[in-house]
Motif scaffolding. Structure first.
Motif, PDB file in Angstrom:
ATOM      1  N   LYS A 177     -10.573   6.503  -7.351  1.00 14.90           N
ATOM      2  CA  LYS A 177     -10.920   7.916  -7.416  1.00 14.90           C
ATOM      3  C   LYS A 177      -9.856   8.709  -8.159  1.00 14.90           C
ATOM      4  CE  LYS A 177     -12.150  11.849  -4.471  1.00 14.90           C
ATOM      5  NZ  LYS A 177     -12.350  12.312  -3.074  1.00 14.90           N
ATOM      6  N   GLN A 203      -3.956   6.182   8.489  1.00 14.46           N
ATOM      7  CA  GLN A 203      -5.299   5.769   8.929  1.00 14.46           C
ATOM      8  C   GLN A 203      -6.106   7.015   9.294  1.00 14.46           C
ATOM      9  OE1 GLN A 203      -6.233   2.707   8.673  1.00 14.46           O
ATOM     10  NE2 GLN A 203      -4.203   2.033   8.030  1.00 14.46           N
ATOM     11  N   ASP A 208      -5.610   4.634  -6.808  1.00 17.78           N
ATOM     12  CA  ASP A 208      -6.928   4.194  -6.378  1.00 17.78           C
ATOM     13  C   ASP A 208      -7.965   4.620  -7.414  1.00 17.78           C
ATOM     14  OD1 ASP A 208      -8.441   6.844  -5.070  1.00 17.78           O
ATOM     15  OD2 ASP A 208      -6.264   6.949  -5.126  1.00 17.78           O
ATOM     16  N   SER A 245       2.256   8.866  -2.862  1.00 18.54           N
ATOM     17  CA  SER A 245       2.576   7.555  -3.428  1.00 18.54           C
ATOM     18  C   SER A 245       4.013   7.526  -3.930  1.00 18.54           C
ATOM     19  CB  SER A 245       1.607   7.222  -4.558  1.00 18.54           C
ATOM     20  OG  SER A 245       0.275   7.152  -4.097  1.00 18.54           O
ATOM     21  N   GLU A 288      -2.241  12.776  -3.621  1.00 24.14           N
ATOM     22  CA  GLU A 288      -2.163  11.322  -3.593  1.00 24.14           C
ATOM     23  C   GLU A 288      -0.963  10.826  -4.404  1.00 24.14           C
ATOM     24  OE1 GLU A 288      -3.108   7.315  -2.823  1.00 24.14           O
ATOM     25  OE2 GLU A 288      -3.654   9.204  -1.836  1.00 24.14           O
ATOM     26  N   ASN A 317      -2.379   7.354   0.350  1.00 25.25           N
ATOM     27  CA  ASN A 317      -3.513   7.197   1.253  1.00 25.25           C
ATOM     28  C   ASN A 317      -4.396   6.024   0.878  1.00 25.25           C
ATOM     29  OD1 ASN A 317      -2.943   9.345   2.995  1.00 25.25           O
ATOM     30  ND2 ASN A 317      -3.887  10.838   1.615  1.00 25.25           N
ATOM     31  N   MET A 318      -4.608   5.831  -0.444  1.00 29.03           N
ATOM     32  CA  MET A 318      -5.533   4.786  -0.884  1.00 29.03           C
ATOM     33  C   MET A 318      -4.998   3.979  -2.057  1.00 29.03           C
ATOM     34  SD  MET A 318      -9.048   7.064  -0.719  1.00 29.03           S
ATOM     35  CE  MET A 318      -8.267   8.384  -1.647  1.00 29.03           C
ATOM     36  N   SER A 319      -3.774   4.231  -2.491  1.00 29.44           N
ATOM     37  CA  SER A 319      -3.234   3.581  -3.681  1.00 29.44           C
ATOM     38  C   SER A 319      -2.405   2.353  -3.311  1.00 29.44           C
ATOM     39  CB  SER A 319      -2.380   4.561  -4.485  1.00 29.44           C
ATOM     40  OG  SER A 319      -3.132   5.680  -4.884  1.00 29.44           O
ATOM     41  N   HIS A 320      -1.920   1.668  -4.347  1.00 24.45           N
ATOM     42  CA  HIS A 320      -1.029   0.532  -4.181  1.00 24.45           C
ATOM     43  C   HIS A 320       0.129   0.653  -5.163  1.00 24.45           C
ATOM     44  CE1 HIS A 320      -4.645  -1.097  -2.228  1.00 24.45           C
ATOM     45  NE2 HIS A 320      -3.826  -1.937  -1.608  1.00 24.45           N
ATOM     46  N   PRO A 361       0.838  -1.205   0.000  1.00 28.65           N
ATOM     47  CA  PRO A 361       0.000   0.000   0.000  1.00 28.65           C
ATOM     48  C   PRO A 361       0.867   1.247   0.000  1.00 28.65           C
ATOM     49  CG  PRO A 361       0.111  -0.923   2.199  1.00 28.65           C
ATOM     50  CD  PRO A 361       0.882  -1.862   1.305  1.00 28.65           C
ATOM     51  N   PRO A 384      -0.262   3.513   3.954  1.00 29.22           N
ATOM     52  CA  PRO A 384      -1.287   4.546   4.019  1.00 29.22           C
ATOM     53  C   PRO A 384      -1.537   4.988   5.445  1.00 29.22           C
ATOM     54  CG  PRO A 384      -2.291   2.396   3.719  1.00 29.22           C
ATOM     55  CD  PRO A 384      -0.825   2.185   3.677  1.00 29.22           C
TER      56      PRO A 384
END
Length: 430
Positions: free
Chosen positions: A362, A430, A360, A387, A383, A322-325, A319, A428
């Protein structure tokens, strides 16, 4: 024979000494520069005889022909500019593609980036950077304020490098006004091909690395690549890590690192049509194998099933942001980028660890709807930046394990500090 005719003794012959021996035994004196005490004919440096250093010994020949040595005079090993950069005129600037950069970009930085992508590139003379046959860059030139305003070049980009390259164009594209292709807009009479196209891609890569601008001759189109858009990194190294070793190396900063093969993806079972079933039955029954051939095939299948599986490539997921990989693709490779052609270990087996950003959903939708990099929302840029920082940390962790060199998307070498050992690095929030 008279006394006058007798040969006169000339004394012992002087011992011949090499230049290196003479230089080694000369006295050290203080030779601080003073007015009219030295010239270019009597001052020199042996910097090229040894390894590079900023302050090499300088030597001087005095009036008697004696060598003297100075530790004070630094002699640079590369060509330096001794006069102010000249202003470029409108005619010359518009007649070539050019790269505009900030005033603090050193000339040797431009050369290093070009050399890392082109075999045989280098300085031909001060201000002339040879790229390939018939292609060179000239500069830097000073871009005056009035031309910066006329060309819509940012105020801070005061230096430009001209690209001298014979144009090679393909056929003109139709319906140019309806296409979103920026290259088609920049070249309405035909897209560049061959060497010109390759060199222009190089200029775009350099502009992205240095936050510069590329201006196209003729149309005057401007390309300003976003420096933050290069997120993916690739580590080339002589050592192979198996999946578990890679995961263990990453888990110090990315506790959720895992083998990509463990990801469960629901896929519907393929339906077998009657025709497919008929063909399958025909292939298995219409041409029966000889018993000895069938026995050999079955033995090979059992032997392969009993032994460990042969793994020649794999992927690890982590990860990032915040929300990506990010997906770390590991595979052996037989070719390395131009920037690594001087590395000794690159002549042997090389493993590529390519770390790709997977935004992610979005962020991906924002990229899809954005007309260009400049229209990305603040959320998408944040983001991407987070990342990219996590991807750099992952590359540094793997680099500590296997060595090698890290390159960016454009093939330039990236120097990354070792990943910090703190509670905020990686993964990421929390």
């Amino acid at each position: 024979m008279t006394e006058d005719e007798k040969p006169q003794s000339l004394g012992p012959a002087p011992r011949r000494r090499s230049v290196f021996e003479g230089l080694a035994q000369l006295p050290v004196t203080s030779l601080a520069p003073t007015e009219n005490t030295h010239t270019h004919l009597t001052d020199t440096s042996v910097a090229f005889l040894g390894k590079a250093s900023e302050n090499n010994h300088a030597f001087r020949v005095d009036e008697t022909g004696t060598f003297t040595q100075s530790h004070i005079i630094p002699i640079p090993q590369y060509a330096t500019r001794t006069r102010p950069i000249r202003d470029i005129d409108h005619y010359t600037a518009t007649g070539h593609h050019f790269l505009a950069v900030n005033d603090d970009i050193d000339d040797n930085e431009i050369e290093a980036l070009i050399v890392s992508l082109w075999e045989g590139a280098g300085w031909a003379s001060p201000g002339i950077l040879h790229i390939t046959a018939g292609v060179r860059m000239e500069g830097p030139w000073n871009l005056p304020e009035d031309l910066r305003e006329k060309f819509c070049i940012p105020d801070e980009q005061t230096k430009i490098w001209l690209l001298v390259c014979p144009p090679t164009r393909g056929p003109a594209l139709k319906n140019i006004d309806n296409t979103p292709d920026m290259w088609a807009q920049a070249f309405p009479n035909g897209l560049p091909q061959g060497v010109e196209a390759k060199v222009l891609r190089t200029l775009m890569n350099v502009a992205r690395r240095l936050a510069g601008t590329v201006r196209i001759a003729g149309s005057g189109a401007l390309f300003t690549p976003d420096p933050d858009s290069a997120v993916t990194l690739a580590l080339y190294a002589p050592r192979w890590l198996n999946p578990q070793e890679s995961i263990e190396a990453l888990r110090s900063q990315f506790p959720q690192a895992h083998d990509a093969r463990t990801v469960n993806i629901a896929q519907p079972a393929p339906s077998l049509s009657s025709e497919s079933q008929r063909l399958k039955n025909m292939m298995t029954t219409a041409y029966p194998l000889k018993p000895e051939i069938r026995a050999k095939i079955e033995a090979d299948i059992r032997q392969a099933a009993a032994g460990p599986p042969t793994l020649d490539a794999y992927a690890v997921m982590i990860p990032v942001g915040n929300m990506s990989h990010a997906m770390i693709e590991v595979r052996p490779t037989h070719t390395v980028p131009q920037a690594l052609r001087w590395e000794r270990w690159a002549d042997g087996p090389v493993v590529e660890y390519r770390i790709r950003w997977i935004p992610d959903e979005k962020t991906r939708s924002m990229y899809a709807t954005a007309a260009g990099e400049q229209t990305l929302s603040r959320t998408a840029r944040f983001e991407r930046k987070r990342s990219a920082a996590d991807i750099e940390k992952a590359a540094a962790l793997l680099n500590l394990m296997v060595g090698g060199t890290i390159l960016d998307e454009d093939g330039f070498i990236v120097a990354i500090e070792n990943a910090p050992d703190d509670d905020t690095a990686g993964g990421p929030t929390q």
